[in-house]
Write a protein that holds these residues in place. Structure first.
Motif, short mmCIF file in Angstrom:
data_model
loop_
_atom_site.label_atom_id
_atom_site.label_comp_id
_atom_site.label_asym_id
_atom_site.label_seq_id
_atom_site.Cartn_x
_atom_site.Cartn_y
_atom_site.Cartn_z
N CYS A 9 3.77 49.86 -10.04
CA CYS A 9 2.40 50.52 -10.27
C CYS A 9 2.48 51.99 -9.43
CB CYS A 9 1.47 49.64 -9.70
SG CYS A 9 1.30 47.81 -10.29
N ARG A 25 3.19 44.81 -24.61
CA ARG A 25 2.59 44.43 -23.24
C ARG A 25 2.47 45.49 -22.25
NH1 ARG A 25 -1.51 41.75 -21.05
NH2 ARG A 25 -1.04 40.75 -19.18
N HIS A 29 -0.96 47.32 -20.57
CA HIS A 29 -1.12 47.56 -19.13
C HIS A 29 -1.22 49.09 -18.96
CE1 HIS A 29 -0.09 43.89 -17.20
NE2 HIS A 29 1.03 43.65 -17.93
N GLY A 34 -4.63 45.32 -19.73
CA GLY A 34 -3.67 44.16 -19.22
C GLY A 34 -4.36 43.58 -18.13
N THR A 38 -3.24 45.61 -12.67
CA THR A 38 -2.58 46.90 -12.95
C THR A 38 -3.74 47.89 -13.26
OG1 THR A 38 -2.37 45.82 -15.27
CG2 THR A 38 -0.38 45.74 -13.58
N LYS A 39 -4.87 47.28 -13.79
CA LYS A 39 -5.78 48.55 -14.35
C LYS A 39 -6.21 49.53 -13.66
CE LYS A 39 -10.21 48.08 -16.81
NZ LYS A 39 -11.30 47.24 -17.27
N ARG A 42 -2.69 52.23 -12.55
CA ARG A 42 -2.02 52.85 -13.80
C ARG A 42 -1.61 54.37 -13.38
NH1 ARG A 42 -5.71 53.25 -18.34
NH2 ARG A 42 -7.18 53.16 -16.85
#
Length: 82
Positions: A9, A25, A29, A34, A38-39, A42
């Motif tokens: 990340c 996927r 993400h 996702g 992880t939102k 990013r």
């Protein structure tokens, strides 16, 4: 095919998951749709993945990796890069 994967990340943390469509996927993400984890971290980058024939195998490996500490996960990623 099913996959277990590790993402790096933006904040340097690692995220482990499983999917049956790795490219999709990863895109999800990075679109913020996702995992909740992880939102806010990013963009994410694919650091590692393994392929499995069944969903159950991929899920089992996801659980195994999630039991590892950070150093063990980084070693798994490093070993894959060689």
């Amino acid at each position: 095919m099913n996959y277990t994967y590790i993402l790096t990340c933006r904040d340097g943390t690692l995220y482990t998951g499983w999917t049956n469509d790795l490219e999709k996927r990863l895109r999800i993400h990075n679109e913020g749709k996702g995992a909740k984890y992880t939102k806010s971290r990013r963009p994410v980058v694919l650091a590692y993945f393994e392929e499995f024939n069944t969903k159950q195998e991929a899920m089992r490996r996801e659980w195994e990796i999630k039991q590892m500490d950070r150093q063990q996960k980084l070693e798994l990623i490093r070993h894959n890069m060689q």
